[in-house]
Design a protein around this motif. Structure first.
Motif, PDB file in Angstrom:
ATOM      1  N   LEU A  25       1.610   9.427  -5.641  1.00 55.66           N
ATOM      2  CA  LEU A  25       2.003  10.896  -5.100  1.00 55.66           C
ATOM      3  C   LEU A  25       2.997  11.330  -6.228  1.00 55.66           C
ATOM      4  CD1 LEU A  25       2.208  10.458  -1.155  1.00 55.66           C
ATOM      5  CD2 LEU A  25       0.517  11.575  -2.788  1.00 55.66           C
TER       6      LEU A  25
ATOM      7  N   ALA B  11       0.771  -1.136  -0.036  1.00 54.51           N
ATOM      8  CA  ALA B  11      -0.069  -0.128   0.128  1.00 54.51           C
ATOM      9  C   ALA B  11       0.973   1.271  -0.143  1.00 54.51           C
ATOM     10  CB  ALA B  11      -1.015   0.157   1.396  1.00 54.51           C
ATOM     11  N   GLU B  12       1.949   1.214   0.970  1.00 52.45           N
ATOM     12  CA  GLU B  12       3.027   2.616   0.773  1.00 52.45           C
ATOM     13  C   GLU B  12       3.616   2.595  -0.534  1.00 52.45           C
ATOM     14  OE1 GLU B  12       5.826   1.907   4.081  1.00 52.45           O
ATOM     15  OE2 GLU B  12       3.935   2.309   5.503  1.00 52.45           O
TER      16      GLU B  12
ATOM     17  N   ASP C  57       2.331   1.509  -3.467  1.00 50.86           N
ATOM     18  CA  ASP C  57       1.241   2.228  -4.479  1.00 50.86           C
ATOM     19  C   ASP C  57       1.079   3.745  -4.276  1.00 50.86           C
ATOM     20  OD1 ASP C  57       1.352  -0.591  -5.462  1.00 50.86           O
ATOM     21  OD2 ASP C  57      -0.604  -0.998  -4.454  1.00 50.86           O
ATOM     22  N   ASN C  58       0.881   4.172  -2.744  1.00 51.96           N
ATOM     23  CA  ASN C  58       0.469   5.466  -2.825  1.00 51.96           C
ATOM     24  C   ASN C  58       1.774   6.243  -3.153  1.00 51.96           C
ATOM     25  OD1 ASN C  58      -1.053   7.391  -1.217  1.00 51.96           O
ATOM     26  ND2 ASN C  58       0.695   7.492  -0.063  1.00 51.96           N
TER      27      ASN C  58
END
Length: 369
Positions: free
Chosen positions: A305, A297-298, A300-301
């Protein structure tokens, strides 16, 4: 003459002793018979007393036993789930978990059936896991259950957490749900005490000393997973642990309660097949799965960004470094183009909407142009 009187006196004394013995034996037989009758009556009362888990569900969930509003009628009407003031939302006790992170209070806002089932399941967990423990021990067990409800690695319902793995003959998350303990009729006194603890916990009370604990075991055993978790402390007859790393920090307990409580009892027994010999409920497996999901998740985030910073379109979900997740189509569809052939833009237009109204709801002119 005196000798004759002495003989008669001795005979009367002997006869009195025999009579006294006979009366004593008769009284003993009568008392034993009376006790057996009382025990039989008490046994009938226990058998007739409503069990913790009514057959077929709670009263208002049985066909023919309900009526409009019956859920409100059968559920607790004492206001036990009444929302507390802010002053009682935590124990206020500096405790074992003070350095392990805190969790928020969980307030059950579901339907009346959700509230009734959650109360039933949490009461059962407290009773069968810690019925004879002091208040602190019972509150600690309740907090672990609610901590799991708020953690993404576990079911998002109270009953789902309590009876997770109960379909197994062994290896359930809470042993009472699969070891036959629930065959014993609960003591009304201790059940009522466990219920009061559950009511308070479901109203938002947080027992701070256990912090973010998600696991515990009795002091009589030493499970293999204990050294791999952070030990918080001993409360009552249990030792409490939290996961190491991000999975055990307060920020990880972010799941919202949405209701949908399942049946408030053990699941039907089913055979257990472990894929590759790995138990999906193993605490260490759950911790690794959580960490892998968090890192993904980090990542992908970070991609999103970076795309926003460069003014590019963010990649769509399912299209990342791991490749595009395109379903496998039947041969005839694959020959027609596969994914591109079944996209919405290529579907036939069978709409009955008049052409001048088909763009209703879309921008006439994009803002800023």
């Amino acid at each position: 003459m005196p000798l004759r009187f002495a003989t008669i006196f001795r005979a009367q004394s002997a006869m009195g002793l025999r009579e006294w013995t006979a009366w004593l034996l008769l009284a003993l037989v009568l008392s034993l018979g009376a006790s057996q009758i009382v025990r039989a009556q008490r046994g009938d009362e226990v058998d007739a007393r409503p069990q913790y888990q009514p057959k077929g569900g709670m009263a208002f969930e049985q066909p023919g036993q309900n009526f409009p509003g019956s859920a409100f009628y059968y559920l607790d009407d004492t206001g036990s789930l009444e929302r507390p003031t802010a002053a009682v939302l935590d124990s206020g006790a500096a405790g074992l978990g003070a350095g392990a992170g805190m969790v928020r209070g969980l307030v059950i806002n579901g339907s009346p059936i959700d509230q009734g089932r959650a109360l039933q399941c949490l009461t059962a967990a407290i009773y069968y896991e810690a019925a004879m423990e002091p208040d602190a021990g019972q509150q600690a067990v309740a907090q672990v259950v609610l901590n799991r409800v708020m953690h993404p690695s576990y079911p998002n319902t109270v009953c789902g957490v309590v009876y997770q793995g109960s379909e197994r003959a062994s290896g359930c998350q809470f042993t009472f749900s699969c070891d036959g303990a629930m065959a014993r009729a609960p003591s009304p006194t201790y059940w009522a005490r466990a219920r009061r603890v559950a009511e308070r916990a479901l109203a938002g009370y947080v027992y701070r000393p256990v912090g973010t604990a998600t696991h515990y075991h009795t002091t009589e055993v030493s499970p293999y997973w204990a050294p791999s978790l952070d030990f918080i402390g001993t409360i009552g007859a249990h030792r409490f642990y939290r996961w190491q790393g991000a999975a055990g920090r307060g920020l990880a307990f972010n799941a919202r309660y949405l209701g949908g409580e399942p049946y408030p009892g053990p699941k039907p027994r089913a055979g257990l097949t472990l894929a590759g010999g790995v138990d999906p409920l193993d605490p260490l497996v759950l911790a690794k799965a959580y960490e892998a999901a968090r890192l993904k998740a980090e990542a992908d985030n970070a991609v999103v960004l970076e795309a926003q910073r460069l003014g590019r379109a963010a990649p769509s979900a399912g299209h990342g470094s791991s490749g595009s997740h395109v379903p496998a189509y039947a041969p005839d569809i694959a020959q027609r183009g596969g994914e591109s052939a079944v996209r919405g833009s290529n579907l036939p237009d069978n709409s009955q909407v008049r052409p001048e109204y088909r763009n209703s709801g879309q921008w006439i002119r994009q803002p800023g142009t």
